[in-house]
Design a protein around this motif. Structure first.
Motif, PDB file in Angstrom:
ATOM      1  N   GLU A 138      -5.007   9.063 -10.348  1.00 13.02           N
ATOM      2  CA  GLU A 138      -3.903   9.572 -10.806  1.00 13.02           C
ATOM      3  C   GLU A 138      -2.962   8.235 -11.056  1.00 13.02           C
ATOM      4  OE1 GLU A 138      -2.068  13.200 -10.108  1.00 13.02           O
ATOM      5  OE2 GLU A 138      -3.952  14.058  -9.317  1.00 13.02           O
ATOM      6  N   VAL A 139      -2.179   8.191 -12.124  1.00 11.97           N
ATOM      7  CA  VAL A 139      -1.096   7.232 -12.184  1.00 11.97           C
ATOM      8  C   VAL A 139      -0.078   7.411 -11.310  1.00 11.97           C
ATOM      9  CG1 VAL A 139       0.251   8.336 -14.159  1.00 11.97           C
ATOM     10  CG2 VAL A 139       0.097   5.765 -13.732  1.00 11.97           C
ATOM     11  N   GLY A 140       0.141   8.685 -11.081  1.00  9.39           N
ATOM     12  CA  GLY A 140       1.456   9.005  -9.994  1.00  9.39           C
ATOM     13  C   GLY A 140       0.867   8.970  -8.471  1.00  9.39           C
ATOM     14  N   ARG A 141      -0.327   8.578  -8.168  1.00  6.56           N
ATOM     15  CA  ARG A 141      -1.061   8.299  -6.818  1.00  6.56           C
ATOM     16  C   ARG A 141      -1.834   7.251  -6.987  1.00  6.56           C
ATOM     17  NH1 ARG A 141       2.692  11.063  -6.147  1.00  6.56           N
ATOM     18  NH2 ARG A 141       2.915  13.198  -5.428  1.00  6.56           N
ATOM     19  N   ASN A 142      -1.393   6.164  -7.287  1.00  9.57           N
ATOM     20  CA  ASN A 142      -2.290   4.911  -7.573  1.00  9.57           C
ATOM     21  C   ASN A 142      -2.320   3.967  -6.530  1.00  9.57           C
ATOM     22  OD1 ASN A 142       0.117   3.852  -7.920  1.00  9.57           O
ATOM     23  ND2 ASN A 142      -0.273   3.096 -10.237  1.00  9.57           N
ATOM     24  N   VAL A 143      -1.979   4.272  -5.286  1.00 11.15           N
ATOM     25  CA  VAL A 143      -2.467   3.763  -4.023  1.00 11.15           C
ATOM     26  C   VAL A 143      -1.862   2.324  -3.569  1.00 11.15           C
ATOM     27  CG1 VAL A 143      -4.252   2.285  -2.813  1.00 11.15           C
ATOM     28  CG2 VAL A 143      -4.675   4.772  -3.876  1.00 11.15           C
ATOM     29  N   ILE A 144      -1.478   1.421  -4.689  1.00 10.54           N
ATOM     30  CA  ILE A 144      -1.163   0.125  -4.284  1.00 10.54           C
ATOM     31  C   ILE A 144      -0.001  -0.578  -5.281  1.00 10.54           C
ATOM     32  CG2 ILE A 144      -3.131  -0.973  -5.463  1.00 10.54           C
ATOM     33  CD1 ILE A 144      -3.103  -2.870  -3.013  1.00 10.54           C
ATOM     34  N   HIS A 145       0.759  -1.410  -4.926  1.00  8.92           N
ATOM     35  CA  HIS A 145       1.493  -2.058  -5.897  1.00  8.92           C
ATOM     36  C   HIS A 145       1.434  -3.788  -5.779  1.00  8.92           C
ATOM     37  CE1 HIS A 145       5.408  -3.863  -7.616  1.00  8.92           C
ATOM     38  NE2 HIS A 145       5.214  -4.470  -6.702  1.00  8.92           N
ATOM     39  N   GLY A 146       1.460  -4.342  -6.689  1.00 13.16           N
ATOM     40  CA  GLY A 146       1.367  -5.798  -6.837  1.00 13.16           C
ATOM     41  C   GLY A 146       2.230  -6.444  -7.868  1.00 13.16           C
ATOM     42  N   VAL A 181       0.755  -1.056  -0.187  1.00 15.25           N
ATOM     43  CA  VAL A 181      -0.085   0.038   0.212  1.00 15.25           C
ATOM     44  C   VAL A 181       0.978   1.216  -0.120  1.00 15.25           C
ATOM     45  CG1 VAL A 181      -1.843   1.230   1.174  1.00 15.25           C
ATOM     46  CG2 VAL A 181      -1.729  -1.223   1.274  1.00 15.25           C
ATOM     47  N   LYS A 182       0.892   2.092  -1.064  1.00 18.19           N
ATOM     48  CA  LYS A 182       1.536   2.883  -1.220  1.00 18.19           C
ATOM     49  C   LYS A 182       1.532   4.362  -0.208  1.00 18.19           C
ATOM     50  CE  LYS A 182       2.559   1.878  -6.100  1.00 18.19           C
ATOM     51  NZ  LYS A 182       2.550   2.275  -7.435  1.00 18.19           N
ATOM     52  N   PRO A 183       2.229   5.227  -0.073  1.00 19.82           N
ATOM     53  CA  PRO A 183       2.079   6.303   0.828  1.00 19.82           C
ATOM     54  C   PRO A 183       0.756   6.928   0.933  1.00 19.82           C
ATOM     55  CG  PRO A 183       4.411   6.417  -0.244  1.00 19.82           C
ATOM     56  CD  PRO A 183       3.616   5.399  -0.886  1.00 19.82           C
ATOM     57  N   HIS A 210      14.109  -1.904  -6.154  1.00 17.53           N
ATOM     58  CA  HIS A 210      12.573  -2.250  -6.572  1.00 17.53           C
ATOM     59  C   HIS A 210      12.141  -2.044  -7.857  1.00 17.53           C
ATOM     60  CE1 HIS A 210       8.525  -3.425  -5.644  1.00 17.53           C
ATOM     61  NE2 HIS A 210       7.963  -2.237  -6.182  1.00 17.53           N
ATOM     62  N   TYR A 211      12.259  -0.614  -8.156  1.00 24.76           N
ATOM     63  CA  TYR A 211      11.714  -0.158  -9.674  1.00 24.76           C
ATOM     64  C   TYR A 211      12.845  -0.090 -10.556  1.00 24.76           C
ATOM     65  CZ  TYR A 211       7.295   1.053  -7.621  1.00 24.76           C
ATOM     66  OH  TYR A 211       6.035   1.022  -7.011  1.00 24.76           O
ATOM     67  N   TRP A 212      14.220  -0.768 -10.390  1.00 31.14           N
ATOM     68  CA  TRP A 212      15.324  -0.993 -11.379  1.00 31.14           C
ATOM     69  C   TRP A 212      14.783  -0.904 -13.008  1.00 31.14           C
ATOM     70  CZ3 TRP A 212      19.856   0.346 -11.256  1.00 31.14           C
ATOM     71  CH2 TRP A 212      21.031  -0.204 -12.036  1.00 31.14           C
ATOM     72  N   GLU A 251      -5.945  -1.647 -13.479  1.00 29.86           N
ATOM     73  CA  GLU A 251      -4.752  -1.221 -14.493  1.00 29.86           C
ATOM     74  C   GLU A 251      -4.013  -0.215 -13.931  1.00 29.86           C
ATOM     75  OE1 GLU A 251      -4.262  -2.638 -17.477  1.00 29.86           O
ATOM     76  OE2 GLU A 251      -6.240  -4.010 -16.974  1.00 29.86           O
ATOM     77  N   THR A 252      -2.480  -0.153 -14.133  1.00 30.94           N
ATOM     78  CA  THR A 252      -1.724   0.968 -13.645  1.00 30.94           C
ATOM     79  C   THR A 252      -2.141   2.379 -13.609  1.00 30.94           C
ATOM     80  OG1 THR A 252       0.125  -0.559 -14.615  1.00 30.94           O
ATOM     81  CG2 THR A 252       0.620   1.827 -13.952  1.00 30.94           C
ATOM     82  N   ASN A 253      -2.854   2.766 -14.802  1.00 31.86           N
ATOM     83  CA  ASN A 253      -3.558   3.889 -14.579  1.00 31.86           C
ATOM     84  C   ASN A 253      -4.776   3.883 -14.309  1.00 31.86           C
ATOM     85  OD1 ASN A 253      -4.556   6.507 -15.300  1.00 31.86           O
ATOM     86  ND2 ASN A 253      -3.930   6.653 -17.497  1.00 31.86           N
ATOM     87  N   VAL A 299      -4.249 -10.841  -7.923  1.00 31.35           N
ATOM     88  CA  VAL A 299      -4.070  -9.823  -7.392  1.00 31.35           C
ATOM     89  C   VAL A 299      -3.949  -8.552  -8.137  1.00 31.35           C
ATOM     90  CG1 VAL A 299      -2.353  -8.271  -5.756  1.00 31.35           C
ATOM     91  CG2 VAL A 299      -3.273 -10.548  -5.012  1.00 31.35           C
ATOM     92  N   ARG A 300      -3.308  -8.741  -9.249  1.00 36.28           N
ATOM     93  CA  ARG A 300      -3.132  -7.752 -10.384  1.00 36.28           C
ATOM     94  C   ARG A 300      -4.456  -7.274 -10.911  1.00 36.28           C
ATOM     95  NH1 ARG A 300       1.560  -4.895 -11.515  1.00 36.28           N
ATOM     96  NH2 ARG A 300       1.134  -4.995 -13.666  1.00 36.28           N
ATOM     97  N   LYS A 301      -5.534  -8.599 -11.087  1.00 36.84           N
ATOM     98  CA  LYS A 301      -6.886  -8.168 -11.511  1.00 36.84           C
ATOM     99  C   LYS A 301      -7.336  -7.246 -10.432  1.00 36.84           C
ATOM    100  CE  LYS A 301      -7.808 -12.290 -14.094  1.00 36.84           C
ATOM    101  NZ  LYS A 301      -8.105 -13.738 -14.238  1.00 36.84           N
TER     102      LYS A 301
HETATM  103  P1  RTP Z   1       3.276  -1.229  -9.700  1.00 36.61           P
HETATM  104  O1  RTP Z   1       4.760  -1.874 -10.159  1.00 36.61           O
HETATM  105  O2  RTP Z   1       3.440  -0.025  -8.761  1.00 36.61           O
HETATM  106  O3  RTP Z   1       2.420  -2.299  -9.252  1.00 36.61           O
HETATM  107  O4  RTP Z   1       2.734  -0.639 -10.795  1.00 36.61           O
HETATM  108  P2  RTP Z   1       2.612  -1.296 -12.358  1.00 36.61           P
HETATM  109  O5  RTP Z   1       3.399  -2.541 -12.508  1.00 36.61           O
HETATM  110  O6  RTP Z   1       0.886  -1.328 -12.708  1.00 36.61           O
HETATM  111  O7  RTP Z   1       3.069  -0.139 -13.382  1.00 36.61           O
HETATM  112  P3  RTP Z   1       4.612   0.090 -13.517  1.00 36.61           P
HETATM  113  O8  RTP Z   1       4.621   0.366 -15.059  1.00 36.61           O
HETATM  114  O9  RTP Z   1       5.603  -0.896 -13.108  1.00 36.61           O
HETATM  115  O10 RTP Z   1       5.006   1.396 -13.086  1.00 36.61           O
HETATM  116  C1  RTP Z   1       5.263   1.645 -11.773  1.00 36.61           C
HETATM  117  C2  RTP Z   1       4.548   2.691 -11.138  1.00 36.61           C
HETATM  118  O11 RTP Z   1       5.055   3.818 -11.493  1.00 36.61           O
HETATM  119  C3  RTP Z   1       4.031   4.819 -11.473  1.00 36.61           C
HETATM  120  N1  RTP Z   1       4.008   5.409 -12.821  1.00 36.61           N
HETATM  121  N2  RTP Z   1       3.983   6.783 -13.062  1.00 36.61           N
HETATM  122  N3  RTP Z   1       3.316   7.860 -16.577  1.00 36.61           N
HETATM  123  C4  RTP Z   1       3.485   8.076 -15.137  1.00 36.61           C
HETATM  124  O12 RTP Z   1       3.757   9.219 -14.739  1.00 36.61           O
HETATM  125  C5  RTP Z   1       3.749   6.910 -14.469  1.00 36.61           C
HETATM  126  N4  RTP Z   1       3.692   5.633 -14.980  1.00 36.61           N
HETATM  127  C6  RTP Z   1       3.926   4.796 -14.146  1.00 36.61           C
HETATM  128  C7  RTP Z   1       2.944   4.292 -11.146  1.00 36.61           C
HETATM  129  O13 RTP Z   1       2.753   4.614  -9.745  1.00 36.61           O
HETATM  130  C8  RTP Z   1       2.923   2.645 -11.155  1.00 36.61           C
HETATM  131  O14 RTP Z   1       2.224   2.123 -10.295  1.00 36.61           O
END
Ligand code: RTP
Length: 154
Positions: free
Chosen positions: A115-123, A15-17, A55-57, A97-99, A91-93
């Motif tokens: 908002e994609v930049g405030r999307n609450v949760i990661h899985g 659960v994101k900040p 984590h986000y490498w 979606e990311t957005n 869980v992804r379902k």
């Molecule tokens: P997450 O890793 O957080 O579960 O998200 P995800 O797989 O659905 O998406 P991913 O493409 O891995 O992106 C990771 C996180 O980066 C932020 N993001 N911002 N266009 C943008 O500004 C943008 N695109 C992605 C999101 O917080 C996304 O969950």
């Protein structure tokens, strides 16, 4: 490998900040419990920038990378490991979606954010990433395996 598939499959969820600050933790945990997944680990942590960069490498070259690290390190997150059949995909379902704009109502992002930049949760997006992320965020001693003895009442 067999320990990670079937009913033993595990995923990493955070659960994101923004989700923590908006007090969505209980609601989110409730959804995974009710679906029938088993909680294996849970902690409130303020992630370091180093941990988040690792984590986000895969996203390190994206234009939003530094903003993403700033967002994720801005406050505590709830890091969790959940276990169950097909837990990674399911869980992804449940996340949507990311957005959030593309997320259906009924999904966590579809119900709680815009908002994609405030999307609450990661899985985790695959069993392989789940294994990496669990090892990155948790020590072995912080994880409870659900043996028969720990689920004898259900
Ligand atoms: P997450 O890793 O957080 O579960 O998200 P995800 O797989 O659905 O998406 P991913 O493409 O891995 O992106 C990771 C996180 O980066 C932020 N993001 N911002 N266009 C943008 O500004 C943008 N695109 C992605 C999101 O917080 C996304 O969950």
């Amino acid at each position: 490998k067999s320990g990670w598939t079937g009913a033993n499959e595990c995923t990493f969820i955070a659960v994101k900040p923004d989700g923590v600050q908006r007090k969505l933790v209980g609601e989110i945990v409730r959804r995974f419990e009710r679906r029938g997944f088993k909680l294996v680990g849970l902690k409130l942590v303020k992630a370091s920038e180093n941990l988040l960069r690792e984590h986000y490498w895969d996203l390190r070259t994206k234009p939003f990378f530094s903003g993403l690290i700033m967002y994720m390190s801005s406050g505590p997150v709830i890091a969790m490991v959940w276990q169950g059949s097909d837990v990674v995909k399911t869980v992804r379902k449940m996340l949507g979606e990311t957005n959030p704009a593309d997320s259906l109502p009924g999904t966590i992002r579809g119900d709680y954010c815009v908002e994609v930049g405030r999307n609450v949760i990661h899985g985790s997006d695959s069993v392989e990433s789940a294994q990496k992320e669990i090892a990155l965020w948790f020590g072995q001693s912080e994880l409870q395996r659900w043996e028969q003895s720990s689920s004898r009442w259900i």
